[in-house]
Design a protein around this motif. Structure first.
Motif, short mmCIF file in Angstrom:
data_model
loop_
_atom_site.label_atom_id
_atom_site.label_comp_id
_atom_site.label_asym_id
_atom_site.label_seq_id
_atom_site.Cartn_x
_atom_site.Cartn_y
_atom_site.Cartn_z
N LEU A 1 0.80 -1.22 0.00
CA LEU A 1 0.00 0.00 0.00
C LEU A 1 0.84 1.27 0.00
CD1 LEU A 1 -2.69 -1.04 2.66
CD2 LEU A 1 -2.60 -1.56 0.20
N TRP A 2 2.13 1.18 0.37
CA TRP A 2 2.95 2.39 0.44
C TRP A 2 4.28 2.29 -0.29
CZ3 TRP A 2 7.72 1.53 2.51
CH2 TRP A 2 7.86 0.45 3.41
N SER A 3 4.72 1.09 -0.62
CA SER A 3 6.06 0.93 -1.18
C SER A 3 6.01 0.57 -2.66
CB SER A 3 6.82 -0.17 -0.43
OG SER A 3 8.08 -0.40 -1.02
N ALA A 4 6.93 1.15 -3.41
CA ALA A 4 7.09 0.76 -4.81
C ALA A 4 7.82 -0.56 -4.93
CB ALA A 4 7.85 1.86 -5.56
N LEU A 5 8.40 -1.03 -3.81
CA LEU A 5 9.14 -2.30 -3.80
C LEU A 5 8.59 -3.19 -2.69
CD1 LEU A 5 12.71 -0.75 -4.12
CD2 LEU A 5 11.40 -1.85 -5.95
N PRO A 6 7.32 -3.60 -2.80
CA PRO A 6 6.71 -4.33 -1.68
C PRO A 6 7.38 -5.66 -1.38
CG PRO A 6 5.30 -4.39 -3.64
CD PRO A 6 6.37 -3.40 -3.92
N ASP A 7 7.98 -6.32 -2.35
CA ASP A 7 8.65 -7.58 -2.08
C ASP A 7 9.87 -7.38 -1.18
OD1 ASP A 7 6.81 -8.93 -3.60
OD2 ASP A 7 8.04 -8.94 -5.42
N LEU A 8 10.53 -6.23 -1.33
CA LEU A 8 11.69 -5.95 -0.49
C LEU A 8 11.30 -5.37 0.86
CD1 LEU A 8 14.12 -4.36 -3.13
CD2 LEU A 8 14.08 -6.71 -2.27
N ALA A 9 10.15 -4.68 0.91
CA ALA A 9 9.72 -4.03 2.15
C ALA A 9 8.79 -4.90 2.97
CB ALA A 9 9.03 -2.71 1.82
N GLY A 10 8.44 -6.08 2.48
CA GLY A 10 7.39 -6.86 3.09
C GLY A 10 7.79 -7.73 4.25
N GLU A 11 9.05 -7.70 4.67
CA GLU A 11 9.49 -8.46 5.84
C GLU A 11 9.72 -7.51 7.00
OE1 GLU A 11 9.59 -11.68 6.12
OE2 GLU A 11 9.01 -11.99 4.03
N PRO A 12 9.29 -7.90 8.23
CA PRO A 12 9.45 -6.99 9.37
C PRO A 12 10.88 -6.56 9.64
CG PRO A 12 7.95 -8.78 9.91
CD PRO A 12 8.55 -9.11 8.57
N ASP A 13 11.85 -7.41 9.27
CA ASP A 13 13.24 -7.04 9.51
C ASP A 13 13.87 -6.34 8.31
OD1 ASP A 13 13.26 -9.20 7.82
OD2 ASP A 13 14.74 -10.36 8.96
N SER A 14 13.05 -5.97 7.33
CA SER A 14 13.62 -5.32 6.15
C SER A 14 14.01 -3.89 6.46
CB SER A 14 12.62 -5.33 4.99
OG SER A 14 11.60 -4.37 5.19
N PHE A 15 15.05 -3.43 5.81
CA PHE A 15 15.52 -2.05 5.99
C PHE A 15 14.45 -1.06 5.56
CE2 PHE A 15 17.31 1.63 3.75
CZ PHE A 15 17.90 2.30 4.81
N LEU A 16 13.76 -1.37 4.47
CA LEU A 16 12.77 -0.42 3.94
C LEU A 16 11.60 -0.25 4.90
CD1 LEU A 16 12.65 -1.36 0.14
CD2 LEU A 16 13.73 0.63 1.21
N ALA A 17 11.09 -1.36 5.45
CA ALA A 17 9.98 -1.27 6.39
C ALA A 17 10.40 -0.53 7.64
CB ALA A 17 9.45 -2.66 6.73
N ASN A 18 11.59 -0.82 8.12
CA ASN A 18 12.10 -0.17 9.32
C ASN A 18 12.25 1.33 9.11
OD1 ASN A 18 14.18 0.73 11.37
ND2 ASN A 18 13.92 -1.40 12.00
N ARG A 19 12.85 1.70 8.00
CA ARG A 19 13.06 3.12 7.73
C ARG A 19 11.74 3.86 7.56
NH1 ARG A 19 16.09 5.06 2.31
NH2 ARG A 19 14.12 4.27 1.45
N PHE A 20 10.81 3.25 6.83
CA PHE A 20 9.52 3.89 6.61
C PHE A 20 8.79 4.08 7.93
CE2 PHE A 20 4.93 3.26 6.27
CZ PHE A 20 4.58 4.34 5.47
N ALA A 21 8.68 3.00 8.71
CA ALA A 21 7.89 3.05 9.94
C ALA A 21 8.46 4.05 10.93
CB ALA A 21 7.81 1.67 10.57
N ARG A 22 9.78 4.14 11.02
CA ARG A 22 10.39 5.04 12.00
C ARG A 22 10.36 6.49 11.53
NH1 ARG A 22 12.12 2.17 16.12
NH2 ARG A 22 12.90 0.04 15.83
#
Length: 763
Positions: A118-139
């Motif tokens: 819903l928010w990432s252009a790279l959902p496959d890379l951002a879709g794991e809780p320990d991913s850098f992209l998810a961490n950076r976005f959420a914080r």
């Protein structure tokens, strides 16, 4: 940012004191600038000492725990402090709560990862809780949404670490006084001991706060866990809800309880879906009504007065008129969904086994889901004060960062100039993920120049909050005559809007409802179709989504996709069992393969509910639901005893057994399952909307066919002992109740009910 609201076993602050202090800048925590170092939003007050982002200890011994999630009845202001207290060794009576705004130190990273499409252009890379992209976005957002049963996954480990670090720091301070090794000290019930020597937390707080905790923190061997006692065994919780006394005596503050000096009150009228644009009102009628102001926008008209009642009655006399391309009609929506089921240009979301195994299906059935209204007890409410180029906003929001952002954008402010004060919600069921009322309150406050409290009337709540999506679901199965007519192939085809993508366009991209519908048009939506893969060992399964664009905006609701996919699946399983001539319980058990947790739950529910075969005349029905969040899985099975009686469906008993892994707080888990079962009952018997000319026909709670106290069935709820990862139980009961009730009605009447709500198609 020194003050904050507290819920404590030691003292409960009255509503008036909380509101008065909030107006002066105390008690309720706000923020103007995002923390850059992710140090958290909890700052020590007078005679308090900070222990990281999660807690403070004052010199009287009170431990205050930060809670970055919205309290909306689920008990999060008890659950997270309990985890800290258990790990820290604090006595429950000394624990207080500080609701804090979202901040980088307390971001909901697992939910951000799940919602990456819903928010990432790279959902496959951002879709794991320990991913850098998810961490950076959420914080950096910071993203702290309260939704999807994500609280434990997001915050349990952090709360344990915070409690363990504080325990070590307190032991270090005591050990330094006593000249002993800190590892030799015991910490329990708010006291540090070594032999005969004792020191209370308050005595040690100042010294302990200066200590450097060990890295990693010394966690206790056992994670928070309570024994799942049977429901008929009387037991008192060691961790009763901190908010319960205040909710019982009426002093607990909700969004509509805020009172500011000089505040005025606002009611509002919106247009219907498809007829949203305000084109006029009886301006002459405004004279003599004693209004403070009239505020009009493109899509609404608001009246401001010295009482809400006066403002609301004035709008009745003003008779605002709205126009547009044409109001949404339920009949047209249902026709569109039905036509989509016939399409072949579908998006294939899941393939298990051989796609050619279906061949000619043995049975195909269609299940229809009506749009459903959230109907929380407290309607949308927000209090706003605009002064000197800054906005303060008191609001109950499941997505406060988004509410802050859209409010700032609406009145042309930087987010740095908008302060949010988190307030509890009187129910939500995911309605408070929407932020339209934050925008409205901000615009009205800027126009009026005084503190304003906007409260939507009940009819506006039903009209202006998008409903849970309607859907048409076709299920097909091919049965193997050589294996007791078990399904060897299964196909689920869902005709429905890309409702999660539409919701995400509003939440993350600040789209209007119309723009969000357009952005989601034609898109496949795996999140909206979760749960469509049945929890059974069927070798060949496909799930197809036929995306549908309708003019009715849609959003999330408690139970989410499992509330409609689970209904279709479990009703269809009963039909397959009938074709096979099998007991619905034994038929399900034969299909569970190696899933021991699901099979155990199913057997336990059958015993609890005194299952007698589910044959015609028994009035018993059965259903099984499996959900997952990350690595955690939750299971629930329910036996319903139901019949048709005076006034419609009568449910006499719901007997449910759940396996939710390790249970930190048994009372909260039981409350969540019981509340979910009642919510699911409401979806089975009512809570839906029929739209005529863009308006829901039902505009009052009493017209929704919601269960009353007299309609509440006998509830029996048990849990299975487990050390698996804990699963949030809040949505399990919602999903399992409707199919169990539908199957019970079939056993009672011989009729199949394939629509939600169940009697919407007549008999």
């Amino acid at each position: 940012m020194a003050g904050r609201e507290r819920l404590s076993g030691l003292a409960i602050t009255r509503r008036g004191l909380i509101a008065g202090a909030a107006a002066g800048g105390g008690l309720l925590l706000a923020w103007y600038v995002w923390p850059r170092s992710y140090s958290g939003a909890l700052e020590p007050g007078a005679q308090e000492h900070g222990f990281g982002a999660w807690l403070t200890v004052d010199e009287g011994g009170v431990v205050t725990v930060a809670v970055p999630q919205l309290e909306m009845g689920q008990g999060v202001t008890t659950l997270l402090p309990q985890i800290v207290a258990m790990e820290m060794g604090a006595a429950w009576g000394q624990v207080a709560v500080a609701p804090v705004p979202p901040n980088g130190a307390q971001a909901n990273i697992p939910l951000a990862a799940k919602w990456a499409p819903l928010w990432s252009a790279l959902p496959d890379l951002a879709g794991e809780p320990d991913s850098f992209l998810a961490n950076r976005f959420a914080r950096s957002e910071p993203f702290a949404a309260t939704a999807g049963g994500s609280t434990l996954a997001a915050f349990e480990s952090d709360c344990r670490a915070a409690g363990a670090a504080a325990r070590a720091m307190l032991a270090m301070a005591a050990a330094e006084r006593w000249d002993v090794a800190w590892e030799e000290c015991e910490v329990a019930e708010g006291i540090v001991t070594h032999g005969q020597r004792r020191a209370r937390f308050g005595e040690l707080a100042a010294e302990a706060a200066r200590m450097t905790p060990p890295d990693p923190p010394p966690l206790r061997p056992q994670a928070p866990m309570e024994e799942p006692l049977p429901g008929d065994v009387p037991a008192s919780s060691a961790y009763p809800r901190l908010d319960l006394p205040a909710k019982v005596d009426g002093s607990f503050p909700f969004a509509g309880d805020i009172r500011l000096p000089g505040m005025v009150y606002v009611s509002i009228r919106h247009g219907a879906w498809g007829m949203r644009e305000l084109v006029g009102f009886e301006e002459e009628a405004a004279r003599g009504l004693g209004l403070v102001a009239l505020v009009r926008s493109k899509f609404w008209l608001a009246a401001v007065a010295d009482s809400w009642w006066k403002a609301d009655r004035a709008l009745d006399r003003l008779r605002p008129r709205f126009a547009g391309p044409g109001g949404v009609e339920s009949d047209a929506v249902e026709t569109t969904l039905g036509e989509a089921l016939e399409r072949t240009d579908v998006e294939r979301l899941t393939v298990l086994g051989d796609t050619e195994a279906m061949q000619t299906p043995t049975l195909t059935r269609r299940y229809d889901i009506a749009p459903a209204l959230h109907a929380p007890v407290e309607t949308a409410s927000a209090t706003a004060l605009y002064r000197d180029g800054r906005l303060q906003l008191w609001i109950a929001s499941q997505a406060p960062a988004a509410a802050r952002r859209v409010a700032a954008k609406a009145i042309g402010l930087s987010e740095r100039d908008v302060a949010i004060y988190p307030v509890a919600a009187g129910g939500s069921f995911d309605a408070r993920l929407e932020s339209m009322h934050a925008i409205e309150a901000a615009l009205i406050a800027r126009e009026v120049g005084r503190p304003v409290q906007l409260t939507w009337p009940r009819g506006e709540e039903f009209k202006a909050v998008p409903p849970r999506t309607p859907a048409a679901i076709a299920l097909s199965a091919r049965l193997d005559p050589n294996t007791d007519r078990q399904p060897v192939a299964w196909r689920a085809k869902l005709a429905m809007p890309a409702t999660m993508r539409e919701f995400g366009a509003r939440l993350f991209d600040d789209r209007t409802v119309e723009a969000a519908i357009e952005a989601a048009a034609g898109e496949a939506d795996p999140l909206a179709c979760e749960g469509a893969v049945p929890p059974y060992a069927i070798p060949n399964v496909v799930v197809d989504h036929a995306p549908v664009t309708i003019d009715l905006p849609t959003t999330r609701m408690r139970g989410n996709s499992a509330a409609y996919t689970g209904f279709a699946t479990e009703c269809f399983l009963d039909e397959l069992a009938e074709i096979a001539g099998r007991d619905p319980l034994l038929y399900r058990l034969s299909l569970l393969g190696q899933d021991a947790r699901a099979a155990t739950v199913l057997r336990a529910a059958a015993r609890l509910g005194e299952w007698d075969g589910g044959v015609e005349g028994t009035s018993q029905g059965l259903a099984l639901i499996r959900m997952a969040f990350g690595e955690a899985r939750g299971f629930i099975a329910c036996v319903a005893q139901a019949r048709l009686g005076e006034g419609g469906v009568r449910v006499d008993r719901l007997s449910a057994v759940a396996d939710i892994g390790r249970i930190p707080n048994l009372d909260l888990a039981r409350q969540q399952i019981e509340g979910g079962l009642i919510f699911g009952l409401s979806l089975a018997t009512g809570a839906s909307a029929v739209y005529r000319d863009g308006m829901p026909e039902n505009r009052r709670l009493g017209a929704l066919m919601l269960p009353t106290l007299g309609d509440t069935p006998d509830l029996r709820v048990d849990f299975l002992a487990s050390e698996e990862a804990p699963f949030d139980p809040g949505e399990l009961g919602v999903a399992v109740a409707p199919p169990a009730i539908a199957n019970a009605l079939h056993a009672a009447t011989g009729l199949r009910f394939r629509r939600l709500p169940l009697l919407s198609e007549g008999l």
